[in-house]
Design a protein around this motif. Structure first.
Motif, PDB file in Angstrom:
ATOM      1  N   MET A   1       0.818  -1.200   0.000  1.00 27.78           N
ATOM      2  CA  MET A   1       0.000   0.000   0.000  1.00 27.78           C
ATOM      3  C   MET A   1       0.861   1.263   0.000  1.00 27.78           C
ATOM      4  O   MET A   1       0.344   2.357   0.044  1.00 27.78           O
ATOM      5  CB  MET A   1      -0.869   0.030   1.246  1.00 27.78           C
ATOM      6  CG  MET A   1      -2.024  -0.943   1.183  1.00 27.78           C
ATOM      7  SD  MET A   1      -3.181  -0.539   2.505  1.00 27.78           S
ATOM      8  CE  MET A   1      -4.399  -1.813   2.280  1.00 27.78           C
ATOM      9  N   ILE A  48      -8.502   1.829  -8.469  1.00 28.08           N
ATOM     10  CA  ILE A  48      -8.091   0.733  -7.581  1.00 28.08           C
ATOM     11  C   ILE A  48      -7.545  -0.431  -8.419  1.00 28.08           C
ATOM     12  O   ILE A  48      -6.504  -1.016  -8.091  1.00 28.08           O
ATOM     13  CB  ILE A  48      -9.270   0.289  -6.678  1.00 28.08           C
ATOM     14  CG1 ILE A  48      -9.674   1.435  -5.728  1.00 28.08           C
ATOM     15  CG2 ILE A  48      -8.904  -0.960  -5.882  1.00 28.08           C
ATOM     16  CD1 ILE A  48     -10.900   1.149  -4.867  1.00 28.08           C
TER      17      ILE A  48
ATOM     18  N   MET B   1      -4.741  -6.536 -12.982  1.00 26.31           N
ATOM     19  CA  MET B   1      -5.591  -5.377 -13.276  1.00 26.31           C
ATOM     20  C   MET B   1      -7.057  -5.768 -13.357  1.00 26.31           C
ATOM     21  O   MET B   1      -7.896  -4.916 -13.601  1.00 26.31           O
ATOM     22  CB  MET B   1      -5.194  -4.754 -14.619  1.00 26.31           C
ATOM     23  CG  MET B   1      -3.879  -4.000 -14.540  1.00 26.31           C
ATOM     24  SD  MET B   1      -3.715  -2.984 -16.013  1.00 26.31           S
ATOM     25  CE  MET B   1      -2.099  -2.285 -15.707  1.00 26.31           C
ATOM     26  N   LEU B  47      -6.429   5.950  -4.054  1.00 31.47           N
ATOM     27  CA  LEU B  47      -7.167   4.830  -4.638  1.00 31.47           C
ATOM     28  C   LEU B  47      -6.221   3.853  -5.333  1.00 31.47           C
ATOM     29  O   LEU B  47      -6.361   2.634  -5.211  1.00 31.47           O
ATOM     30  CB  LEU B  47      -8.220   5.337  -5.632  1.00 31.47           C
ATOM     31  CG  LEU B  47      -9.432   6.027  -5.008  1.00 31.47           C
ATOM     32  CD1 LEU B  47     -10.313   6.634  -6.107  1.00 31.47           C
ATOM     33  CD2 LEU B  47     -10.263   5.053  -4.185  1.00 31.47           C
ATOM     34  N   ILE B  48      -5.248   4.389  -6.062  1.00 31.08           N
ATOM     35  CA  ILE B  48      -4.272   3.522  -6.734  1.00 31.08           C
ATOM     36  C   ILE B  48      -3.456   2.748  -5.689  1.00 31.08           C
ATOM     37  O   ILE B  48      -3.230   1.547  -5.823  1.00 31.08           O
ATOM     38  CB  ILE B  48      -3.355   4.347  -7.671  1.00 31.08           C
ATOM     39  CG1 ILE B  48      -4.184   4.948  -8.819  1.00 31.08           C
ATOM     40  CG2 ILE B  48      -2.228   3.476  -8.224  1.00 31.08           C
ATOM     41  CD1 ILE B  48      -3.400   5.871  -9.760  1.00 31.08           C
ATOM     42  N   ALA B  49      -3.057   3.442  -4.616  1.00 32.69           N
ATOM     43  CA  ALA B  49      -2.297   2.786  -3.545  1.00 32.69           C
ATOM     44  C   ALA B  49      -3.135   1.678  -2.893  1.00 32.69           C
ATOM     45  O   ALA B  49      -2.627   0.607  -2.555  1.00 32.69           O
ATOM     46  CB  ALA B  49      -1.860   3.804  -2.501  1.00 32.69           C
ATOM     47  N   GLN B  50      -4.428   1.931  -2.755  1.00 33.40           N
ATOM     48  CA  GLN B  50      -5.341   0.932  -2.202  1.00 33.40           C
ATOM     49  C   GLN B  50      -5.332  -0.336  -3.072  1.00 33.40           C
ATOM     50  O   GLN B  50      -5.301  -1.459  -2.563  1.00 33.40           O
ATOM     51  CB  GLN B  50      -6.753   1.508  -2.111  1.00 33.40           C
ATOM     52  CG  GLN B  50      -7.836   0.525  -1.737  1.00 33.40           C
ATOM     53  CD  GLN B  50      -7.639  -0.078  -0.356  1.00 33.40           C
ATOM     54  OE1 GLN B  50      -6.979   0.522   0.484  1.00 33.40           O
ATOM     55  NE2 GLN B  50      -8.180  -1.256  -0.145  1.00 33.40           N
ATOM     56  N   GLY B  51      -5.343  -0.132  -4.367  1.00 34.91           N
ATOM     57  CA  GLY B  51      -5.304  -1.271  -5.288  1.00 34.91           C
ATOM     58  C   GLY B  51      -4.019  -2.077  -5.149  1.00 34.91           C
ATOM     59  O   GLY B  51      -4.050  -3.314  -5.122  1.00 34.91           O
ATOM     60  N   ARG B  52      -2.890  -1.358  -5.042  1.00 34.11           N
ATOM     61  CA  ARG B  52      -1.624  -2.084  -4.838  1.00 34.11           C
ATOM     62  C   ARG B  52      -1.700  -2.931  -3.572  1.00 34.11           C
ATOM     63  O   ARG B  52      -1.289  -4.086  -3.551  1.00 34.11           O
ATOM     64  CB  ARG B  52      -0.451  -1.097  -4.735  1.00 34.11           C
ATOM     65  CG  ARG B  52      -0.005  -0.523  -6.070  1.00 34.11           C
ATOM     66  CD  ARG B  52       1.383   0.120  -5.964  1.00 34.11           C
ATOM     67  NE  ARG B  52       1.400   1.253  -5.086  1.00 34.11           N
ATOM     68  CZ  ARG B  52       1.134   2.510  -5.443  1.00 34.11           C
ATOM     69  NH1 ARG B  52       0.800   2.789  -6.683  1.00 34.11           N
ATOM     70  NH2 ARG B  52       1.187   3.476  -4.562  1.00 34.11           N
ATOM     71  N   GLY B  53      -2.251  -2.343  -2.517  1.00 27.10           N
ATOM     72  CA  GLY B  53      -2.384  -3.081  -1.264  1.00 27.10           C
ATOM     73  C   GLY B  53      -3.250  -4.322  -1.424  1.00 27.10           C
ATOM     74  O   GLY B  53      -2.921  -5.393  -0.906  1.00 27.10           O
ATOM     75  N   GLU B  54      -4.354  -4.189  -2.168  1.00 26.30           N
ATOM     76  CA  GLU B  54      -5.238  -5.341  -2.379  1.00 26.30           C
ATOM     77  C   GLU B  54      -4.494  -6.499  -3.037  1.00 26.30           C
ATOM     78  O   GLU B  54      -4.688  -7.660  -2.680  1.00 26.30           O
ATOM     79  CB  GLU B  54      -6.428  -4.946  -3.265  1.00 26.30           C
ATOM     80  CG  GLU B  54      -7.488  -4.133  -2.553  1.00 26.30           C
ATOM     81  CD  GLU B  54      -8.699  -3.854  -3.440  1.00 26.30           C
ATOM     82  OE1 GLU B  54      -9.520  -3.023  -3.036  1.00 26.30           O
ATOM     83  OE2 GLU B  54      -8.830  -4.472  -4.530  1.00 26.30           O
ATOM     84  N   ALA B  55      -3.644  -6.150  -4.016  1.00 22.65           N
ATOM     85  CA  ALA B  55      -2.919  -7.213  -4.734  1.00 22.65           C
ATOM     86  C   ALA B  55      -1.942  -7.926  -3.804  1.00 22.65           C
ATOM     87  O   ALA B  55      -1.882  -9.165  -3.782  1.00 22.65           O
ATOM     88  CB  ALA B  55      -2.178  -6.618  -5.928  1.00 22.65           C
ATOM     89  N   TYR B  56      -1.166  -7.164  -3.029  1.00 23.92           N
ATOM     90  CA  TYR B  56      -0.218  -7.798  -2.102  1.00 23.92           C
ATOM     91  C   TYR B  56      -0.960  -8.608  -1.046  1.00 23.92           C
ATOM     92  O   TYR B  56      -0.536  -9.702  -0.680  1.00 23.92           O
ATOM     93  CB  TYR B  56       0.683  -6.756  -1.432  1.00 23.92           C
ATOM     94  CG  TYR B  56       1.686  -6.145  -2.374  1.00 23.92           C
ATOM     95  CD1 TYR B  56       2.685  -6.933  -2.948  1.00 23.92           C
ATOM     96  CD2 TYR B  56       1.637  -4.796  -2.701  1.00 23.92           C
ATOM     97  CE1 TYR B  56       3.600  -6.380  -3.830  1.00 23.92           C
ATOM     98  CE2 TYR B  56       2.553  -4.243  -3.574  1.00 23.92           C
ATOM     99  CZ  TYR B  56       3.536  -5.038  -4.144  1.00 23.92           C
ATOM    100  OH  TYR B  56       4.431  -4.494  -5.010  1.00 23.92           O
ATOM    101  N   TYR B  58      -3.829 -10.048  -1.312  1.00 20.69           N
ATOM    102  CA  TYR B  58      -4.342 -11.242  -1.991  1.00 20.69           C
ATOM    103  C   TYR B  58      -3.263 -12.327  -2.046  1.00 20.69           C
ATOM    104  O   TYR B  58      -3.498 -13.486  -1.695  1.00 20.69           O
ATOM    105  CB  TYR B  58      -4.801 -10.827  -3.387  1.00 20.69           C
ATOM    106  CG  TYR B  58      -5.289 -11.932  -4.286  1.00 20.69           C
ATOM    107  CD1 TYR B  58      -6.551 -12.483  -4.135  1.00 20.69           C
ATOM    108  CD2 TYR B  58      -4.486 -12.394  -5.326  1.00 20.69           C
ATOM    109  CE1 TYR B  58      -7.003 -13.475  -4.989  1.00 20.69           C
ATOM    110  CE2 TYR B  58      -4.925 -13.387  -6.190  1.00 20.69           C
ATOM    111  CZ  TYR B  58      -6.185 -13.930  -6.017  1.00 20.69           C
ATOM    112  OH  TYR B  58      -6.628 -14.906  -6.863  1.00 20.69           O
ATOM    113  N   LEU B 194       2.221  -3.322   2.946  1.00 22.73           N
ATOM    114  CA  LEU B 194       2.033  -4.692   2.463  1.00 22.73           C
ATOM    115  C   LEU B 194       3.118  -5.158   1.504  1.00 22.73           C
ATOM    116  O   LEU B 194       3.180  -6.331   1.160  1.00 22.73           O
ATOM    117  CB  LEU B 194       0.654  -4.847   1.812  1.00 22.73           C
ATOM    118  CG  LEU B 194      -0.466  -5.137   2.809  1.00 22.73           C
ATOM    119  CD1 LEU B 194      -1.820  -4.739   2.251  1.00 22.73           C
ATOM    120  CD2 LEU B 194      -0.487  -6.618   3.163  1.00 22.73           C
ATOM    121  N   ASN B 195       3.968  -4.246   1.054  1.00 17.55           N
ATOM    122  CA  ASN B 195       5.063  -4.648   0.169  1.00 17.55           C
ATOM    123  C   ASN B 195       6.378  -4.664   0.942  1.00 17.55           C
ATOM    124  O   ASN B 195       6.940  -3.609   1.240  1.00 17.55           O
ATOM    125  CB  ASN B 195       5.163  -3.687  -1.011  1.00 17.55           C
ATOM    126  CG  ASN B 195       6.316  -4.050  -1.938  1.00 17.55           C
ATOM    127  OD1 ASN B 195       7.014  -5.032  -1.726  1.00 17.55           O
ATOM    128  ND2 ASN B 195       6.508  -3.244  -2.971  1.00 17.55           N
TER     129      ASN B 195
END
Lengths: 258, 258
Positions: A1, A48, B1, B47-56, B58, B194-195
């Protein structure tokens, strides 16, 4: 994040970004997605989703791996063999690769159809306009007189003479439900998705695990190379691609950095 | 994506989300981040950072791994040992865990300071208001009469009697440059990210590789458990934690699913 990949500036115009910049591709991507928000074609969910893609691409080494290149070549062969290929375009696709989608359609004789998960007339038209500004002549999706079986009404709409009757469909960055429903219709489905474990990638005949910014021009390049190939050669390209093997290779690359 | 993790609905109120829902945490997260956009505290970059967090998350299995729990316990001990602990809050932190941050501050006697990468008076105040609505009494960050050395002026601003003079700082979801600059000031820095490969996680004295939604309440839980521990016990908790080992364990978990 956190905020890696670090992107120092948000350029006002993509022509300002020097191609020699070590983070050229990231800068260009960020510029296009921001512009997509400004003109009303990139949604919150799109931002997102963009972030999720950044994380997977970071783990992938921000490069087109060999199995993704094989997949792009198989996708090109499918498009050239198709009776009616269609490229499905959502908000992020339109924001990120508008000109590249038009070039792919031109190189393969494919139609372009706008297809949104969160469909509003306003966004549909903004996306169609954006594609036309990048050279698209005919943009489908606004008729919405067809339906994909097995999805609820709002999600199911397609053009009857577009995705509805297509034999080969490219769906980049597609929602998992719709990817599965299109596959269940018997269409040959090419998916671009950076997560090899996603339902979209798993449902695809040809999953391309790559950044859309690299993948779409790569399919076009292969289509141009294969332009003079006969049907037997194209079939050989298609037959030599194995989706499961490609997904396994992509997962290995993401998980282990191989 | 693509759009996994699949989240079927966007609830209007978080009390509508049943805790028994298999994707409770994702629904809650999505609801809070959307609400953050609505009230002007979550940015596009957020919002973009939130998406990165979701991927990690996951790839991490959406769970608190053992090394992250150890890190949360070490963070709690650092907070209890500190003369002046501060929790730094940016837009996503305020949107995602406003009440949880207030509880942590209450349990450890820490201050709360708003600190934004893209600082505007309007967003600063919206975030401070949001924290106050969740029970915060004193919110720092608006004085901005101090500076972190080594950053350009706009990024460097802090409160002199807040982060400026703190000995222990929790910076969840922090920008890499600022994480490194805070660490260079000799502060004990706890990062939630998360990274494990990010510069923020690498710069931290205590990197917690976990979803902030799980990590902040987890630090609070450990702080409550350690409330009656004496200094020697707290030092033992701090000394038994090794940042490098924890980062390696987290990377293994993400890369190999271990």
């Amino acid at each position: 994040m956190s905020d890696e990949p670090q992107i120092p500036v948000s350029p006002d115009d993509e022509t300002e970004i020097p191609e020699s910049h070590p983070r050229y591709e990231s800068l260009l991507t960020r510029h296009r997605i921001e512009h997509g928000v400004d003109i009303g074609i990139t949604s919150r969910q799109g931002l997102i989703a963009q972030g999720r893609g950044e994380a997977y691409d970071y783990l992938l080494g921000e490069q087109t791996i060999e199995s993704a290149d094989d997949a792009a070549r198989a996708a090109a062969a499918h498009f050239l063999l198709a009776d009616q290929p269609v490229v499905s375009v959502n908000g992020n696709v339109a924001a990120l690769v508008p000109g590249e989608v038009v070039e792919l359609a031109d190189a393969t004789g494919a139609d372009i159809e706008v297809n949104l998960f969160n469909r509003t007339r306003e966004r549909m038209e903004a996306i169609a306009d954006h594609l036309r500004e990048h050279g698209a002549e005919d943009v489908k999706g606004l008729a919405a007189d067809g339906e994909i079986p097995g999805l609820d009404h709002a999600r199911a709409k397609v053009d009857a003479d577009g995705i509805g009757s297509a034999d080969v469909v490219l769906v980049p960055l597609e929602d998992g439900d719709r990817a599965q429903a299109l596959s269940a219709m018997g269409k040959t489905e090419v998916v671009i998705d950076l997560n090899p474990l996603s339902r979209s990638a798993q449902a695809a005949s040809v999953p391309i695990v790559d950044n859309i910014i690299r993948a779409v021009p790569n399919i076009t390049r292969h289509a141009r190379e294969l332009r003079d190939a006969d049907e037997a050669e194209l079939r050989a390209v298609v037959d030599s691609f194995d989706a499961e093997t490609a997904l396994e290779a992509a997962e290995r690359a993401i998980r282990r950095g191989e």
